[in-house]
Design an enzyme around this catalytic site. Structure first.
Site, short mmCIF file in Angstrom:
data_model
loop_
_atom_site.label_atom_id
_atom_site.label_comp_id
_atom_site.label_asym_id
_atom_site.label_seq_id
_atom_site.Cartn_x
_atom_site.Cartn_y
_atom_site.Cartn_z
N ARG A 140 0.70 -1.11 0.10
CA ARG A 140 0.03 -0.14 -0.07
C ARG A 140 0.70 1.13 0.03
O ARG A 140 2.04 1.37 0.50
CB ARG A 140 -1.10 0.10 1.34
CG ARG A 140 -0.29 0.20 2.44
CD ARG A 140 -0.06 1.46 3.04
NE ARG A 140 0.46 1.57 4.43
CZ ARG A 140 1.88 1.90 4.25
NH1 ARG A 140 2.44 2.27 3.28
NH2 ARG A 140 2.59 2.06 5.45
N GLU A 149 -0.55 10.15 8.30
CA GLU A 149 0.71 9.41 8.61
C GLU A 149 0.81 9.67 10.15
O GLU A 149 0.82 10.75 10.74
CB GLU A 149 2.06 9.81 8.00
CG GLU A 149 2.79 8.86 7.54
CD GLU A 149 2.25 7.99 6.62
OE1 GLU A 149 1.69 6.97 6.87
OE2 GLU A 149 2.48 8.44 5.19
N ASP A 185 -2.85 6.93 12.63
CA ASP A 185 -3.98 5.76 12.81
C ASP A 185 -3.85 5.09 13.93
O ASP A 185 -4.76 4.87 14.53
CB ASP A 185 -3.43 4.58 11.65
CG ASP A 185 -2.12 3.96 11.91
OD1 ASP A 185 -1.27 4.47 12.41
OD2 ASP A 185 -2.11 2.81 11.27
N GLY A 203 10.62 -3.45 3.84
CA GLY A 203 11.37 -2.36 4.71
C GLY A 203 11.25 -1.09 3.83
O GLY A 203 12.24 -0.29 4.09
N ASP A 241 -2.65 -0.37 7.64
CA ASP A 241 -1.58 -1.29 6.79
C ASP A 241 -2.55 -2.55 6.55
O ASP A 241 -2.99 -2.91 5.35
CB ASP A 241 -0.12 -1.57 7.25
CG ASP A 241 0.43 -0.35 7.46
OD1 ASP A 241 0.11 0.85 7.03
OD2 ASP A 241 1.74 -0.65 8.10
N TYR A 265 9.57 4.09 16.42
CA TYR A 265 8.10 4.29 16.11
C TYR A 265 7.19 4.19 17.47
O TYR A 265 6.56 4.81 17.70
CB TYR A 265 7.86 3.03 15.40
CG TYR A 265 6.38 2.83 15.03
CD1 TYR A 265 5.79 3.47 13.80
CD2 TYR A 265 5.19 2.37 15.70
CE1 TYR A 265 4.60 3.23 13.41
CE2 TYR A 265 3.90 2.10 15.35
CZ TYR A 265 3.62 2.85 14.14
OH TYR A 265 2.45 2.62 13.74
#
Ligand code: GLA
Length: 399
Positions: free
Chosen positions: A35, A41, A44, A133, A183, A232
């Site tokens: 995707r 960004e 979510d 990646g 995702d 993250y």
């Protein structure tokens, strides 16, 4: 062992590899796309709305039930000429080291088992033309393909949203990445010619048509993007910390005024993180209006501002991504660029550019030239199309 020289990701090739490794043909061919994300960004996991689209690069898996408690996997990416890797179905725990990538398979099998399915052993061959990646959801593609493989060999079917949730859970518990739901939903439920306007607070979505005549150019920096390395998670933690300072129960309640009011309490780092979240949420709704009304000048501005926010406030971009985005805007909207930004989790990975079809090749060359002369290395740029989400088909019907 036969050397598989060129991997074309075709059903025929999967069948050949399958027959060499396991002496029979697969029963099922599962395909799961990657995707891109147009806007929205790193929101979510905060209950924001996002706008991903499935693309025509896929991970494909040939599968056959083997009547044992073992999963045997051969992957073009991981093993090359080696024999399949095997692991048992029972007592699955996270894999480490070289076997880390098996978390996306073993984790899903374990989550499906906990959800009441009865996974059984199977043999599998995986090929892919989706770079891993690269911020294009190769992990979610592998998770979703695994879930469909288990469903196919056991004849048990999951609701696609449930499947997406279980795949995300596998990523949390096995791969150690506390990702959102974007995702897995995009990979599982994408629709050709559309992006999904996905409300991550309840996983509901509506398709948003991408205007005709617009191509999607993906530019993979090949800078390795590893979300499992902690950055993250740190972004998520900072956002939770900021929300506590706002004393609100959801990000949807935080306004630009709140940002100003709490500026000193937040401090520069959390203020930047929060400003990204609040402004990105606003950009998603602007984007859906801009696409609906065909206002491409707005799309250009929204994507540019989105990238700058990720670069400066959320700090998840890198030099290579910034160069590609700058080079796209330098190419210019008057020559056919519609908009460009980094896509996915960041820290490397890819940019997505929307561009008028007739200008796609020249934008691609422009980005490649700029990248080469700055970094002395080759990005992986390709023009792609939107596609439907993942599916499984009986191999005999594909003959
Ligand atoms: C990764 C995660 C997603 C999302 C993006 C950033 O792709 O898997 O859930 O958070 O990063 O938008």
């Amino acid at each position: 062992m036969v050397i598989f020289q060129t991997l074309m990701n075709s059903t025929k090739q999967i069948a050949e590899i399958f027959s060499t490794l396991y002496g029979t043909s697969p029963q099922w061919i599962v395909r799961a796309p990657g995707r891109i994300n147009l806007i929205g960004e790193h929101i979510d996991y905060l209950g924001g709305s996002v706008m991903p689209a499935a693309i025509d690069r896929t991970l494909a898996m040939g599968v056959r039930a083997n009547g044992t408690d073992l999963i045997n996997i051969w992957s073009s990416e991981e093993q090359g000429e080696d024999a399949p890797l095997s692991f048992g179905l029972l007592g699955l725990k996270p894999f480490e080291g070289d076997r880390y990538w098996l978390n996306y398979i073993g984790g899903v099998i374990e989550m499906l088992r906990r959800d009441g399915l009865k996974p059984t052993g199977f043999d599998a061959v995986i090929t892919t033309d989706l770079p891993s990646g690269a911020g294009l959801s190769s992990s979610a593609a592998l998770e979703t393909a695994t879930a469909l493989a288990v469903e196919s060999v056991t004849g048990q079917q999951l609701d696609p949203i449930r499947r997406a949730m279980l795949c995300r859970q596998a990523e949390h518990e096995f791969a150690g990445v506390p990702c959102g739901i974007m995702d897995q939903i995009a990979v599982g439920l994408g629709q050709k010619d559309c992006a999904l306007m996905l409300d991550c607070s309840d996983a509901s979505f509506v398709p948003v048509q991408i205007p005709e005549g617009i191509a999607i150019l993906v530019s993979d920096t090949r800078v390795n993007h590893a979300l499992g390395d902690g950055e993250y998670q740190k972004r998520r933690e900072s956002c939770d910390q900021a929300l506590r300072i706002f004393a609100k129960s959801s990000w949807g309640e935080v306004s630009l005024d709140d940002l100003e009011l709490q500026k000193s309490e937040l401090g520069p780092l959390l203020h930047g993180r929060a400003r990204h979240v609040v402004s990105e949420m606003a950009r998603v709704s602007k984007m859906s209006n801009a696409l609906a009304s065909g206002d491409l000048a707005q799309v250009a501005e929204i994507m540019k501002a989105g990238h700058e926010s990720l670069r400066d406030d959320f700090e998840v971009s890198c030099l290579e991504l910034d160069l590609l985005v700058d080079a796209a805007y330098e190419f210019g909207t008057d020559r056919g660029l519609v908009g460009s930004r980094m896509t996915g989790g960041g820290f490397g990975g890819s940019t997505v550019s929307l561009v008028r079809e007739e200008s796609a090749e020249s934008l691609k060359s422009h980005l490649e030239d700029r990248f080469r002369s700055r970094f002395n290395s080759e990005p992986n740029c390709f023009i792609t199309q939107t596609s439907d989400g993942a599916s499984a088909q009986a191999f005999k019907l594909l003959q």
